[in-house]
Enzyme design. Sequence first.
Site, PDB file in Angstrom:
ATOM      1  N   GLN A   1       0.661  -1.219  -0.074  1.00 35.01           N
ATOM      2  CA  GLN A   1      -0.218   0.052  -0.032  1.00 35.01           C
ATOM      3  C   GLN A   1       0.848   1.380   0.032  1.00 35.01           C
ATOM      4  O   GLN A   1       1.912   1.358   0.893  1.00 35.01           O
ATOM      5  CB  GLN A   1      -0.776  -0.089   1.227  1.00 35.01           C
ATOM      6  CG  GLN A   1      -1.760   1.230   1.529  1.00 35.01           C
ATOM      7  CD  GLN A   1      -1.885   1.221   2.896  1.00 35.01           C
ATOM      8  OE1 GLN A   1      -1.528   0.566   3.817  1.00 35.01           O
ATOM      9  NE2 GLN A   1      -2.941   2.166   3.330  1.00 35.01           N
TER      10      GLN A   1
ATOM     11  N   SER B   1       1.614   6.752   2.366  1.00 37.10           N
ATOM     12  CA  SER B   1       2.348   7.662   3.132  1.00 37.10           C
ATOM     13  C   SER B   1       3.346   8.201   2.111  1.00 37.10           C
ATOM     14  O   SER B   1       3.941   7.519   1.599  1.00 37.10           O
ATOM     15  CB  SER B   1       2.899   6.889   4.146  1.00 37.10           C
ATOM     16  OG  SER B   1       1.844   6.759   4.853  1.00 37.10           O
TER      17      SER B   1
ATOM     18  N   GLU C   1      -8.152  -1.518   6.060  1.00 36.57           N
ATOM     19  CA  GLU C   1      -7.258  -1.805   6.819  1.00 36.57           C
ATOM     20  C   GLU C   1      -6.944  -2.099   8.347  1.00 36.57           C
ATOM     21  O   GLU C   1      -6.512  -2.771   8.970  1.00 36.57           O
ATOM     22  CB  GLU C   1      -6.142  -0.680   6.447  1.00 36.57           C
ATOM     23  CG  GLU C   1      -4.942  -0.823   7.098  1.00 36.57           C
ATOM     24  CD  GLU C   1      -3.743   0.524   6.818  1.00 36.57           C
ATOM     25  OE1 GLU C   1      -4.157   1.514   6.551  1.00 36.57           O
ATOM     26  OE2 GLU C   1      -2.608   0.251   6.640  1.00 36.57           O
TER      27      GLU C   1
ATOM     28  N   GLU D   1      -3.991   8.956  17.773  1.00 37.67           N
ATOM     29  CA  GLU D   1      -4.742  10.352  17.814  1.00 37.67           C
ATOM     30  C   GLU D   1      -5.680  10.497  16.422  1.00 37.67           C
ATOM     31  O   GLU D   1      -6.826  11.064  16.960  1.00 37.67           O
ATOM     32  CB  GLU D   1      -3.571  11.395  17.709  1.00 37.67           C
ATOM     33  CG  GLU D   1      -2.759  11.620  18.722  1.00 37.67           C
ATOM     34  CD  GLU D   1      -1.606  10.607  18.663  1.00 37.67           C
ATOM     35  OE1 GLU D   1      -1.296   9.739  18.008  1.00 37.67           O
ATOM     36  OE2 GLU D   1      -0.901  10.511  19.870  1.00 37.67           O
TER      37      GLU D   1
HETATM   38  C1  LIG Z   1       5.555  -0.227  11.073  1.00 37.05           C
HETATM   39  C2  LIG Z   1       4.684   0.711   9.946  1.00 37.05           C
HETATM   40  C3  LIG Z   1       4.218   0.290   8.940  1.00 37.05           C
HETATM   41  C4  LIG Z   1       3.665   1.031   7.929  1.00 37.05           C
HETATM   42  N1  LIG Z   1       3.226   0.611   6.546  1.00 37.05           N
HETATM   43  C5  LIG Z   1       2.769   1.546   5.857  1.00 37.05           C
HETATM   44  C6  LIG Z   1       2.266   0.954   4.504  1.00 37.05           C
HETATM   45  O1  LIG Z   1       2.459  -0.061   4.156  1.00 37.05           O
HETATM   46  N2  LIG Z   1       1.984   2.040   3.319  1.00 37.05           N
HETATM   47  C7  LIG Z   1       1.834   3.252   3.831  1.00 37.05           C
HETATM   48  O2  LIG Z   1       1.177   4.034   2.997  1.00 37.05           O
HETATM   49  N3  LIG Z   1       2.022   3.842   5.056  1.00 37.05           N
HETATM   50  C8  LIG Z   1       2.631   2.890   6.000  1.00 37.05           C
HETATM   51  N4  LIG Z   1       3.071   3.475   7.225  1.00 37.05           N
HETATM   52  C9  LIG Z   1       2.885   4.786   7.614  1.00 37.05           C
HETATM   53  C10 LIG Z   1       1.752   5.238   8.533  1.00 37.05           C
HETATM   54  O3  LIG Z   1       0.380   4.978   8.149  1.00 37.05           O
HETATM   55  C11 LIG Z   1       2.122   6.791   9.016  1.00 37.05           C
HETATM   56  O4  LIG Z   1       3.336   6.597   9.762  1.00 37.05           O
HETATM   57  C12 LIG Z   1       0.964   7.116   9.903  1.00 37.05           C
HETATM   58  O5  LIG Z   1      -0.139   7.485   9.243  1.00 37.05           O
HETATM   59  C13 LIG Z   1       1.499   8.554  10.790  1.00 37.05           C
HETATM   60  O6  LIG Z   1       1.755   9.455   9.612  1.00 37.05           O
HETATM   61  P1  LIG Z   1       3.387  10.096   9.799  1.00 37.05           P
HETATM   62  O7  LIG Z   1       4.303   9.261   9.983  1.00 37.05           O
HETATM   63  O8  LIG Z   1       3.418  10.857   8.617  1.00 37.05           O
HETATM   64  O9  LIG Z   1       2.990  11.008  11.173  1.00 37.05           O
HETATM   65  P2  LIG Z   1       2.585  12.618  11.407  1.00 37.05           P
HETATM   66  O10 LIG Z   1       1.109  12.529  10.504  1.00 37.05           O
HETATM   67  O11 LIG Z   1       3.470  13.311  10.965  1.00 37.05           O
HETATM   68  O12 LIG Z   1       2.043  12.623  12.687  1.00 37.05           O
HETATM   69  C14 LIG Z   1       2.795  13.028  13.784  1.00 37.05           C
HETATM   70  C15 LIG Z   1       2.166  12.828  15.110  1.00 37.05           C
HETATM   71  O13 LIG Z   1       1.096  14.058  15.156  1.00 37.05           O
HETATM   72  C16 LIG Z   1      -0.085  13.400  15.200  1.00 37.05           C
HETATM   73  N5  LIG Z   1      -1.261  14.248  14.623  1.00 37.05           N
HETATM   74  C17 LIG Z   1      -1.146  14.238  13.180  1.00 37.05           C
HETATM   75  N6  LIG Z   1      -2.004  15.007  12.839  1.00 37.05           N
HETATM   76  C18 LIG Z   1      -3.026  15.006  13.836  1.00 37.05           C
HETATM   77  C19 LIG Z   1      -4.321  15.687  13.899  1.00 37.05           C
HETATM   78  N7  LIG Z   1      -4.915  16.053  13.073  1.00 37.05           N
HETATM   79  N8  LIG Z   1      -4.706  15.609  15.395  1.00 37.05           N
HETATM   80  C20 LIG Z   1      -4.153  14.831  16.276  1.00 37.05           C
HETATM   81  N9  LIG Z   1      -2.871  14.623  16.016  1.00 37.05           N
HETATM   82  C21 LIG Z   1      -2.275  14.564  14.882  1.00 37.05           C
HETATM   83  C22 LIG Z   1       0.033  11.815  14.862  1.00 37.05           C
HETATM   84  O14 LIG Z   1      -1.034  11.335  15.456  1.00 37.05           O
HETATM   85  C23 LIG Z   1       1.346  11.523  15.588  1.00 37.05           C
HETATM   86  O15 LIG Z   1       1.369  11.263  16.729  1.00 37.05           O
HETATM   87  C24 LIG Z   1       3.646   2.479   8.286  1.00 37.05           C
HETATM   88  C25 LIG Z   1       4.074   2.900   9.603  1.00 37.05           C
HETATM   89  C26 LIG Z   1       4.587   2.131  10.506  1.00 37.05           C
HETATM   90  C27 LIG Z   1       5.149   2.761  11.670  1.00 37.05           C
END
Ligand SMILES: Cc1cc2nc3c(=O)[nH]c(=O)nc-3n(C[C@H](O)[C@H](O)[C@H](O)COP(=O)(O)OP(=O)(O)OC[C@H]3O[C@@H](n4cnc5c(N)ncnc54)[C@H](O)[C@@H]3O)c2cc1C
Length: 406
Positions: free
Chosen positions: A116, A119, A234, A375
Site C-alpha cells: 500500500q 504515506s 486496513e 490520535e
Molecule cells: C510499521 C509501520 C508500517 C507502515 N506501513 C505502511 C504502508 O504499508 N503503507 C503506507 O502508506 N504507510 C505505512 N505506514 C505509515 C503510517 O500510516 C504513517 O506513519 C502514519 O499514518 C502517521 O503518519 P506520519 O508518520 O507522517 O506522522 P504525522 O502525520 O506527521 O504525525 C505525527 C504525530 O502527530 C499526530 N497528529 C498528526 N495529525 C494530527 C491531528 N490532526 N490531530 C491529532 N494528532 C495529529 C500523529 O498522531 C502523530 O502522533 C507504516 C507505518 C509504520 C510505523
Amino acid sequence: MSPVMDENELRERTRALLEVVHPERDDIVTFRRAQYEHGLAWVHFPEGYGGFGLSPKMNYVVRDEVLKHSKTYYADPFASVIAIGMGAPVLLTYGDEATKRELLPRIFSGEDIWCQMFSEPSAGSDVAGLSTRAVRDGDSWVVNGQKVWTTVAHLAKWGMLLARTDPDKPKHDGLSYFLLDMESPGVEVRPLYQITGEAEFNEVFFNDVRIPHARMLGQEGQGWRVAITTLMNERVAIGGGGSKQKGGGAISQLLKVWQDRDASTMSASQEALLRDRVARIYIEQELLRLTTKRAAAAQKAGNPGPEGSVVKLFQADSAKRLWETAIDVLGSRGLSFEAGYELRQTVGGDSSPEALAKYQFLRSRANSIEGGTSEIMKNILGERVLGLPGEPRVDKDVAWKDVPRS
Ligand SMILES: Cc1cc2nc3c(=O)[nH]c(=O)nc-3n(C[C@H](O)[C@H](O)[C@H](O)COP(=O)(O)OP(=O)(O)OC[C@H]3O[C@@H](n4cnc5c(N)ncnc54)[C@H](O)[C@@H]3O)c2cc1C
C-alpha cells in the site's frame, strides 16, 4: 440474488474440494487456486470471484471443515495480509471485470503480494496532502515522487498507489488511485530498518514510471474515495490480528512468561501487582476479541465502519500494555541482550516465550502509528461516532497547489 446454500451443503462442497486437492498432498498454491475456483475462497464474495455471495459467517464453515481434515493448512505462514485484507475488497468494489478476473485468484493463492503506497515524507496522517504526481500521457500515466514506510514493497508484485492527478483541485478532489506493477521501470525500492532489526518496510521512489490508464481503480479524481475503502479495511485487517480463541494469541504468550517467572526476583507485593496486571490484560484481550468479531462481520458484510477504528485504537494500547507487562515479569532479563546486540536483530530461530516477548515489546511500539495513529483514530471516533465538532480544516476548499507548504 444470492444463492441459497446451507451449512451442510457448504461442508459437502468443501469435502468435495478436499477429494480433488488436499493441503497435505498438494502444494499450497495449487490448493488455494482450487479453493478459489470452487467458490470456497471467501464465500461472501460473489459467484465467479471465489465465493457464493453467502453470509460472511459461512467462511468459518469452510475453515472448520478444512481444519478437520488437515493439520498443516492454516499453520502455513500465509503470504499477503495486505492483498487479502485490503487489495481484494478494494478490487472487488472498484476493479473492472478483466482486472478482477486476472488478479483476485492470484491474491487468494498467495502468488501476488501487494503493498500500500499512501504515506509520504510530508503526508502521513494527512494522506490527502500527498504530492506524488501522475500526469496523463496518451493511454498511460507518468508518475514521479516518493512514498515512505511501504510495508513489503520489496516483495510486492502490485502496489495500491495514491497519486495527485490534479493540483488545481482541493486536496481530496485531485487524487487518483492506481494499481502499479512494482516491476515497472523507474520503481526503486530502498529498505528502512526498524527497532527490531527487520527491514519490513521501505522507501519507494518513482522516476517517470508509466502506468496504463486501465490500471486506475475508480474514476479519475475519485482516488480519495477508493483510499478510504482501503483504510477502513486496513483498520479491521490490522486490528483484527488478535486471537480467534479465548485465551489464545498474545495473551497465551504473556501467560507462558508469567508461568515461567522467577519468583525469587520479586517481592510478594510486586508479584501481586503483576498478577493483577496480567488478569486485567486477559480481560482486555477478551473484550478485544469480541469487538474484533463484530468489526470483522461488519467488514465482510461490506460495511466496514467505525468499529474498525475502535479495534485499531484499543488493540494498539492493549498490545503495548501486554508486552510491557511481559518485560516487567521478566525483570532485568527482559531488557538484557547478548553482547554485540545492536537493537538491530530479529527474533531469529529463538521462539521461546522470553525471546518472543522481547521482540514483541519492540515491535508493539509501532502499533499506535501504523495504519493510522491513535490520535487520528480518536479524531475519527470523536467526529463520526460521538458527533463532536470536526477539526478546523483550513485547506479543505483551497486548490492543493495554493496550500502553503514548508
Ligand atoms: C510499521 C509501520 C508500517 C507502515 N506501513 C505502511 C504502508 O504499508 N503503507 C503506507 O502508506 N504507510 C505505512 N505506514 C505509515 C503510517 O500510516 C504513517 O506513519 C502514519 O499514518 C502517521 O503518519 P506520519 O508518520 O507522517 O506522522 P504525522 O502525520 O506527521 O504525525 C505525527 C504525530 O502527530 C499526530 N497528529 C498528526 N495529525 C494530527 C491531528 N490532526 N490531530 C491529532 N494528532 C495529529 C500523529 O498522531 C502523530 O502522533 C507504516 C507505518 C509504520 C510505523
